[in-house]
Design a protein around this motif. Structure first.
Motif, PDB file in Angstrom:
ATOM      1  N   SER A  39       1.468   9.265  -5.888  1.00 18.60           N
ATOM      2  CA  SER A  39       1.927  10.616  -5.572  1.00 18.60           C
ATOM      3  C   SER A  39       2.929  11.106  -6.614  1.00 18.60           C
ATOM      4  O   SER A  39       2.888  12.270  -7.036  1.00 18.60           O
ATOM      5  N   ASP A  40       3.821  10.225  -7.043  1.00 16.02           N
ATOM      6  CA  ASP A  40       4.804  10.589  -8.058  1.00 16.02           C
ATOM      7  C   ASP A  40       4.132  10.877  -9.390  1.00 16.02           C
ATOM      8  O   ASP A  40       4.486  11.842 -10.090  1.00 16.02           O
ATOM      9  N   ARG A  41       3.128  10.081  -9.777  1.00 19.89           N
ATOM     10  CA  ARG A  41       2.390  10.339 -11.019  1.00 19.89           C
ATOM     11  C   ARG A  41       1.691  11.692 -10.969  1.00 19.89           C
ATOM     12  O   ARG A  41       1.711  12.456 -11.941  1.00 19.89           O
ATOM     13  N   GLU A  42       1.086  12.004  -9.820  1.00 20.54           N
ATOM     14  CA  GLU A  42       0.395  13.287  -9.666  1.00 20.54           C
ATOM     15  C   GLU A  42       1.389  14.448  -9.728  1.00 20.54           C
ATOM     16  O   GLU A  42       1.101  15.483 -10.341  1.00 20.54           O
ATOM     17  N   ARG A  43       2.549  14.295  -9.117  1.00 19.09           N
ATOM     18  CA  ARG A  43       3.576  15.341  -9.153  1.00 19.09           C
ATOM     19  C   ARG A  43       4.029  15.600 -10.584  1.00 19.09           C
ATOM     20  O   ARG A  43       4.128  16.749 -11.019  1.00 19.09           O
ATOM     21  N   ALA A  77       0.831  -1.210   0.000  1.00 18.32           N
ATOM     22  CA  ALA A  77       0.000   0.000   0.000  1.00 18.32           C
ATOM     23  C   ALA A  77       0.865   1.260   0.000  1.00 18.32           C
ATOM     24  O   ALA A  77       0.546   2.234  -0.692  1.00 18.32           O
ATOM     25  N   THR A  78       1.963   1.244   0.743  1.00 18.52           N
ATOM     26  CA  THR A  78       2.870   2.389   0.765  1.00 18.52           C
ATOM     27  C   THR A  78       3.498   2.605  -0.602  1.00 18.52           C
ATOM     28  O   THR A  78       3.561   3.736  -1.102  1.00 18.52           O
ATOM     29  N   GLU A  79       3.976   1.531  -1.224  1.00 24.18           N
ATOM     30  CA  GLU A  79       4.563   1.645  -2.562  1.00 24.18           C
ATOM     31  C   GLU A  79       3.554   2.192  -3.556  1.00 24.18           C
ATOM     32  O   GLU A  79       3.877   3.068  -4.371  1.00 24.18           O
ATOM     33  N   GLN A  80       2.328   1.703  -3.506  1.00 25.23           N
ATOM     34  CA  GLN A  80       1.297   2.176  -4.433  1.00 25.23           C
ATOM     35  C   GLN A  80       0.983   3.646  -4.187  1.00 25.23           C
ATOM     36  O   GLN A  80       0.802   4.419  -5.129  1.00 25.23           O
ATOM     37  N   GLY A  81       0.922   4.038  -2.925  1.00 25.33           N
ATOM     38  CA  GLY A  81       0.665   5.439  -2.592  1.00 25.33           C
ATOM     39  C   GLY A  81       1.785   6.346  -3.084  1.00 25.33           C
ATOM     40  O   GLY A  81       1.517   7.439  -3.616  1.00 25.33           O
ATOM     41  N   LEU A  82       3.024   5.909  -2.934  1.00 26.84           N
ATOM     42  CA  LEU A  82       4.161   6.702  -3.408  1.00 26.84           C
ATOM     43  C   LEU A  82       4.171   6.808  -4.925  1.00 26.84           C
ATOM     44  O   LEU A  82       4.462   7.875  -5.483  1.00 26.84           O
ATOM     45  N   GLU A  83       3.843   5.711  -5.610  1.00 33.68           N
ATOM     46  CA  GLU A  83       3.769   5.744  -7.072  1.00 33.68           C
ATOM     47  C   GLU A  83       2.676   6.696  -7.541  1.00 33.68           C
ATOM     48  O   GLU A  83       2.880   7.478  -8.483  1.00 33.68           O
TER      49      GLU A  83
END
Length: 73
Positions: free
Chosen positions: A52-56, A44-50
């Motif tokens: 967030s990176d896509r949104e950035r 879940a953390t990895e998916q959330g970071l990915e």
């Protein structure tokens, strides 16, 4: 430590002997790990970071499109 989705709760106990009499226990250390739960949290953390990176990256593209002049050819 490793975690896996198919594992459950693991309990580990370590008996530490006395220095003066190794036949007697001085301390008991106990650890508990929910490997399946830990795995789910890591995923879940990895998916959330990915995400967030896509949104950035999308925000950066949008900002660049609005503020950057197109090259003249």
């Amino acid at each position: 430590m490793s975690v896996a989705p198919d594992c459950g709760i693991v309990v580990q106990a370590l008996l530490l002997p006395q220095r003066t009499n190794p036949g007697l226990v001085d301390r008991l250390q106990v650890g508990v790990v929910d490997q399946g739960g830990g795995y789910r949290l890591l995923v879940a953390t990895e998916q959330g970071l990915e995400q967030s990176d896509r949104e950035r990256r999308a925000r950066e593209l949008d900002k660049a499109a609005k503020t950057t002049k197109a090259p003249s050819l």
